[in-house]
Design a protein around this motif. Structure first.
Motif, PDB file in Angstrom:
ATOM      1  N   ALA A 180       0.819  -1.205   0.000  1.00  0.00           N
ATOM      2  CA  ALA A 180       0.000   0.000   0.000  1.00  0.00           C
ATOM      3  C   ALA A 180       0.854   1.256   0.000  1.00  0.00           C
ATOM      4  O   ALA A 180       0.334   2.357  -0.130  1.00  0.00           O
ATOM      5  CB  ALA A 180      -0.922  -0.007   1.216  1.00  0.00           C
ATOM      6  N   ALA A 181       2.167   1.105   0.103  1.00  0.00           N
ATOM      7  CA  ALA A 181       3.073   2.249   0.106  1.00  0.00           C
ATOM      8  C   ALA A 181       3.887   2.361  -1.175  1.00  0.00           C
ATOM      9  O   ALA A 181       4.223   3.462  -1.607  1.00  0.00           O
ATOM     10  CB  ALA A 181       4.020   2.163   1.296  1.00  0.00           C
ATOM     11  N   GLU A 182       4.210   1.205  -1.784  1.00  0.00           N
ATOM     12  CA  GLU A 182       5.078   1.233  -2.964  1.00  0.00           C
ATOM     13  C   GLU A 182       4.806   0.035  -3.865  1.00  0.00           C
ATOM     14  O   GLU A 182       4.550  -1.073  -3.389  1.00  0.00           O
ATOM     15  CB  GLU A 182       6.542   1.198  -2.520  1.00  0.00           C
ATOM     16  N   VAL A 183       4.882   0.287  -5.171  1.00  0.00           N
ATOM     17  CA  VAL A 183       4.762  -0.780  -6.158  1.00  0.00           C
ATOM     18  C   VAL A 183       5.944  -0.674  -7.117  1.00  0.00           C
ATOM     19  O   VAL A 183       6.320   0.428  -7.532  1.00  0.00           O
ATOM     20  CB  VAL A 183       3.428  -0.683  -6.941  1.00  0.00           C
ATOM     21  N   ALA A 184       6.515  -1.825  -7.446  1.00  0.00           N
ATOM     22  CA  ALA A 184       7.580  -1.898  -8.445  1.00  0.00           C
ATOM     23  C   ALA A 184       7.198  -2.966  -9.459  1.00  0.00           C
ATOM     24  O   ALA A 184       6.958  -4.121  -9.094  1.00  0.00           O
ATOM     25  CB  ALA A 184       8.915  -2.226  -7.794  1.00  0.00           C
ATOM     26  N   LEU A 185       7.107  -2.563 -10.718  1.00  0.00           N
ATOM     27  CA  LEU A 185       6.777  -3.470 -11.811  1.00  0.00           C
ATOM     28  C   LEU A 185       7.965  -3.574 -12.755  1.00  0.00           C
ATOM     29  O   LEU A 185       8.830  -2.689 -12.774  1.00  0.00           O
ATOM     30  CB  LEU A 185       5.562  -2.949 -12.590  1.00  0.00           C
ATOM     31  N   GLU A 186       7.956  -4.611 -13.575  1.00  0.00           N
ATOM     32  CA  GLU A 186       9.045  -4.796 -14.530  1.00  0.00           C
ATOM     33  C   GLU A 186       8.482  -5.329 -15.837  1.00  0.00           C
ATOM     34  O   GLU A 186       7.523  -6.107 -15.835  1.00  0.00           O
ATOM     35  CB  GLU A 186      10.062  -5.779 -13.945  1.00  0.00           C
TER      36      GLU A 186
END
Length: 155
Positions: free
Chosen positions: A29-35
């Motif tokens: 809920a604070a950070e998302v990292a996608l690739e």
């Protein structure tokens, strides 16, 4: 929601993410990292297609806001209102999109959503390739609160 669950959600509900082979590195809920790899997103110049770069950033920004609303138990419809993308460098390999929420902006957004059942929030995603910021997406999202219990009682 963990990375595997978010990836499945995106692939099912936003099919372009599957076609782009988007994977989820971190999801909270604070950070998302996608690739996303270069292969399925390549253009005629051998770099990542601008639409894929933009979509990767948009997915990261939308996802972090979606996860925060879900974590706080706020039923809503979350849509993009407008975006701006700065393409800084060509994307020559696998790209990552990182997005997080600002606490101060969140408090104002949450207050407006509770008060008016509709609120806007700007979320930024940075797209990184080979350790460099290659693009930056700024998206303005609108959340519309769903009043589940009130609507059901009126039917």
């Amino acid at each position: 929601m963990n990375p595997v669950t978010l990836a499945a959600y995106l692939h099912e509900h936003i099919p372009i993410s599957r076609g782009m082979a988007v994977s989820v590195l971190r999801a909270s809920a604070a950070e998302v990292a996608l690739e996303a790899p270069l292969g399925p997103n390549i253009n005629v110049h051998g770099t990542m297609f601008g639409g894929s770069v933009s979509t990767l950033g948009l997915l990261a920004a939308w996802s972090v806001l979606h996860l925060r609303l879900e974590a706080e138990g706020i039923a809503n419809r979350l849509v993009i209102h407008k975006t701006d993308v700065e393409y800084l460098l060509p994307v020559t390999g696998t790209a990552q999109a990182l997005s997080s929420l600002d606490a101060t902006d969140w408090d104002s957004f949450r207050h407006m959503l509770e008060r008016r059942s509709k609120a806007r929030l700007t979320v930024v995603a940075e797209i990184i390739c080979d350790g460099l910021v290659v693009a930056r997406l700024t998206g303005e999202f609108v959340a519309i609160a769903e009043r589940q219990n009130e609507d059901k009682s009126r039917q």
